[in-house]
Design a protein around this motif. Sequence first.
Motif, mmCIF file in Angstrom:
data_model
loop_
_atom_site.group_PDB
_atom_site.id
_atom_site.type_symbol
_atom_site.label_atom_id
_atom_site.label_comp_id
_atom_site.label_asym_id
_atom_site.label_seq_id
_atom_site.Cartn_x
_atom_site.Cartn_y
_atom_site.Cartn_z
ATOM 1 N N ILE A 244 41.043 15.874 -2.328
ATOM 2 C CA ILE A 244 39.995 15.243 -2.644
ATOM 3 C C ILE A 244 40.370 13.842 -1.482
ATOM 4 O O ILE A 244 39.489 13.375 -0.819
ATOM 5 N N ALA A 245 40.945 13.433 -1.251
ATOM 6 C CA ALA A 245 40.888 11.758 -0.548
ATOM 7 C C ALA A 245 40.966 12.025 0.817
ATOM 8 O O ALA A 245 40.415 11.441 2.002
ATOM 9 N N GLU A 246 41.536 13.707 1.535
ATOM 10 C CA GLU A 246 41.057 13.983 2.622
ATOM 11 C C GLU A 246 39.327 13.926 3.127
ATOM 12 O O GLU A 246 39.173 13.694 3.861
ATOM 13 N N VAL A 247 38.340 14.353 1.441
ATOM 14 C CA VAL A 247 37.186 15.119 2.275
ATOM 15 C C VAL A 247 36.473 13.796 2.027
ATOM 16 O O VAL A 247 35.255 13.857 2.669
ATOM 17 N N ALA A 248 37.122 12.778 1.667
ATOM 18 C CA ALA A 248 36.565 11.211 1.258
ATOM 19 C C ALA A 248 36.923 10.199 2.410
ATOM 20 O O ALA A 248 35.692 9.521 2.882
ATOM 21 N N GLY A 249 37.314 10.988 2.893
ATOM 22 C CA GLY A 249 37.672 10.006 4.191
ATOM 23 C C GLY A 249 36.671 10.933 5.169
ATOM 24 O O GLY A 249 36.599 9.767 6.480
ATOM 25 N N SER A 250 36.022 12.109 5.042
ATOM 26 C CA SER A 250 35.447 12.804 6.345
ATOM 27 C C SER A 250 33.757 12.246 5.964
ATOM 28 O O SER A 250 32.656 12.901 6.851
ATOM 29 N N GLY A 251 33.065 11.077 5.114
ATOM 30 C CA GLY A 251 31.648 11.139 4.899
ATOM 31 C C GLY A 251 31.629 11.220 3.585
ATOM 32 O O GLY A 251 30.285 10.849 3.131
ATOM 33 N N VAL A 252 32.074 12.336 2.998
ATOM 34 C CA VAL A 252 31.660 12.498 1.536
ATOM 35 C C VAL A 252 31.996 11.508 0.097
ATOM 36 O O VAL A 252 33.350 10.767 0.408
ATOM 37 N N THR A 253 31.507 10.605 -0.343
ATOM 38 C CA THR A 253 31.702 9.694 -1.491
ATOM 39 C C THR A 253 33.344 10.632 -2.341
ATOM 40 O O THR A 253 33.235 11.292 -2.759
ATOM 41 N N GLY A 254 33.737 9.427 -2.436
ATOM 42 C CA GLY A 254 35.135 9.923 -3.327
ATOM 43 C C GLY A 254 35.039 10.420 -4.605
ATOM 44 O O GLY A 254 34.966 11.716 -5.028
ATOM 45 N N GLN A 255 33.971 10.016 -5.773
ATOM 46 C CA GLN A 255 32.590 10.570 -6.684
ATOM 47 C C GLN A 255 32.784 11.637 -6.450
ATOM 48 O O GLN A 255 33.319 12.964 -7.464
ATOM 49 N N THR A 256 31.977 11.935 -5.690
ATOM 50 C CA THR A 256 31.628 13.654 -5.136
ATOM 51 C C THR A 256 32.730 14.700 -4.654
ATOM 52 O O THR A 256 32.534 15.579 -5.477
ATOM 53 N N ALA A 257 33.758 14.567 -4.410
ATOM 54 C CA ALA A 257 34.609 15.141 -3.483
ATOM 55 C C ALA A 257 35.418 15.566 -5.047
ATOM 56 O O ALA A 257 36.200 16.204 -5.617
ATOM 57 N N ARG A 258 35.881 14.569 -6.063
ATOM 58 C CA ARG A 258 36.205 13.963 -7.248
ATOM 59 C C ARG A 258 35.766 15.647 -8.067
ATOM 60 O O ARG A 258 35.495 16.006 -8.351
ATOM 61 N N ALA A 259 34.475 15.133 -7.836
ATOM 62 C CA ALA A 259 33.082 15.747 -8.831
ATOM 63 C C ALA A 259 32.925 17.860 -8.233
ATOM 64 O O ALA A 259 33.437 18.847 -8.574
ATOM 65 N N ALA A 260 33.199 17.750 -6.630
ATOM 66 C CA ALA A 260 33.859 19.133 -6.618
ATOM 67 C C ALA A 260 34.950 19.438 -6.977
ATOM 68 O O ALA A 260 34.600 20.593 -6.753
ATOM 69 N N MET A 261 36.260 18.885 -6.925
ATOM 70 C CA MET A 261 37.301 19.537 -6.793
ATOM 71 C C MET A 261 37.544 19.845 -8.335
ATOM 72 O O MET A 261 37.725 20.878 -8.658
ATOM 73 N N GLN A 262 36.248 19.149 -9.668
ATOM 74 C CA GLN A 262 36.657 19.800 -10.632
ATOM 75 C C GLN A 262 35.596 20.778 -11.070
ATOM 76 O O GLN A 262 36.338 21.964 -11.717
ATOM 77 N N TRP A 263 34.704 20.944 -9.825
ATOM 78 C CA TRP A 263 34.251 22.259 -10.224
ATOM 79 C C TRP A 263 35.471 23.875 -9.862
ATOM 80 O O TRP A 263 34.943 24.338 -10.075
ATOM 81 N N ARG A 264 35.766 23.203 -8.791
ATOM 82 C CA ARG A 264 35.975 24.111 -8.170
ATOM 83 C C ARG A 264 37.381 24.592 -9.210
ATOM 84 O O ARG A 264 37.657 26.199 -8.975
ATOM 85 N N ILE A 265 38.464 23.857 -9.320
ATOM 86 C CA ILE A 265 39.469 23.981 -10.579
ATOM 87 C C ILE A 265 38.435 24.758 -11.864
ATOM 88 O O ILE A 265 39.212 25.727 -12.366
ATOM 89 N N GLY A 266 37.378 23.827 -12.102
ATOM 90 C CA GLY A 266 36.662 24.401 -13.224
ATOM 91 C C GLY A 266 36.193 26.105 -13.686
ATOM 92 O O GLY A 266 36.974 26.565 -14.468
ATOM 93 N N ASN A 267 35.528 26.177 -12.528
ATOM 94 C CA ASN A 267 34.764 27.352 -12.313
ATOM 95 C C ASN A 267 36.101 28.906 -12.275
ATOM 96 O O ASN A 267 36.039 29.809 -12.735
ATOM 97 N N ALA A 268 37.058 28.130 -11.710
ATOM 98 C CA ALA A 268 38.738 29.075 -11.602
ATOM 99 C C ALA A 268 38.888 29.039 -13.338
ATOM 100 O O ALA A 268 39.522 30.679 -13.836
#
Length: 268
Positions: A136-160
Amino acid sequence: MGTQATTAADVLDLFNVTPATKEKYSYWAARRAHVVSHVSAHQTLAAYSIRPGDIEEVCRKTAANYREHALGEIQRGDVAQIVDIRDWRPDFAFTHVFHFTLESLGHVPTWQEFRHFASEDQRARTMLWEPAQEKIAEVAGSGVTGQTARAAMQWRIGNAFYSFLREIYVLANLRSTGLDVRIHPLADALFRVDAWLGRTILNLYVVNPKFRAGIKGRKERPEDLLAAAPEPFCFETFSLPAADKFGRVHLPSREAIEGAVETLSDMG
């Protein structure tokens, strides 16, 4: 019906018998020593006492907390744009973490229970929580907001997580009829074997052609990995429907379950 635990040794004895599976195991063992030691010690036992109604209750409780359901507030199309999270595969496969949680707790957790366990249990933190925070920290550091990166990670793990619930539901239903269907995370993650009954391999996948990350599609198939087995295996495919309502687990229908039971019973 057998009730003894399924061990990693059982998996290797049954499936690590072809040049392809031996090559995969050797490659994995040489590069993931910290994962190998954990998975090699894993025993599947609590999963065999799960009843279909247990999963149905977990799904109800998970969905009831609409503010904290597994897929969060981000939409599928938004996740597709965050490739580094959409395609993220940590050293410990998600199935390793879900199976570890189930066996540790002695029951299938709700999403809320799983999230708490993953953040509080030291081994689970090492397996998933901490690597996820780093990504999440890596992706947030590349231009995505921290909130969006965290939400995307939750979707990734939640879908699994939702896919895992569907698979355990199938297992519980099949075993409730007396079929000694077996599972183990080593068989799943390494040899692509979702479940098996004797020498019949059951392949489970989520049908969702609109979004690649939502399909349990695999470049390698157990049919290919095990084609050269000294004693041949049989293969059966069981399709699991994708969710039809956002944030809810769409469990296989009774008709689909009965069809799988009939097929496996006939083969037995």
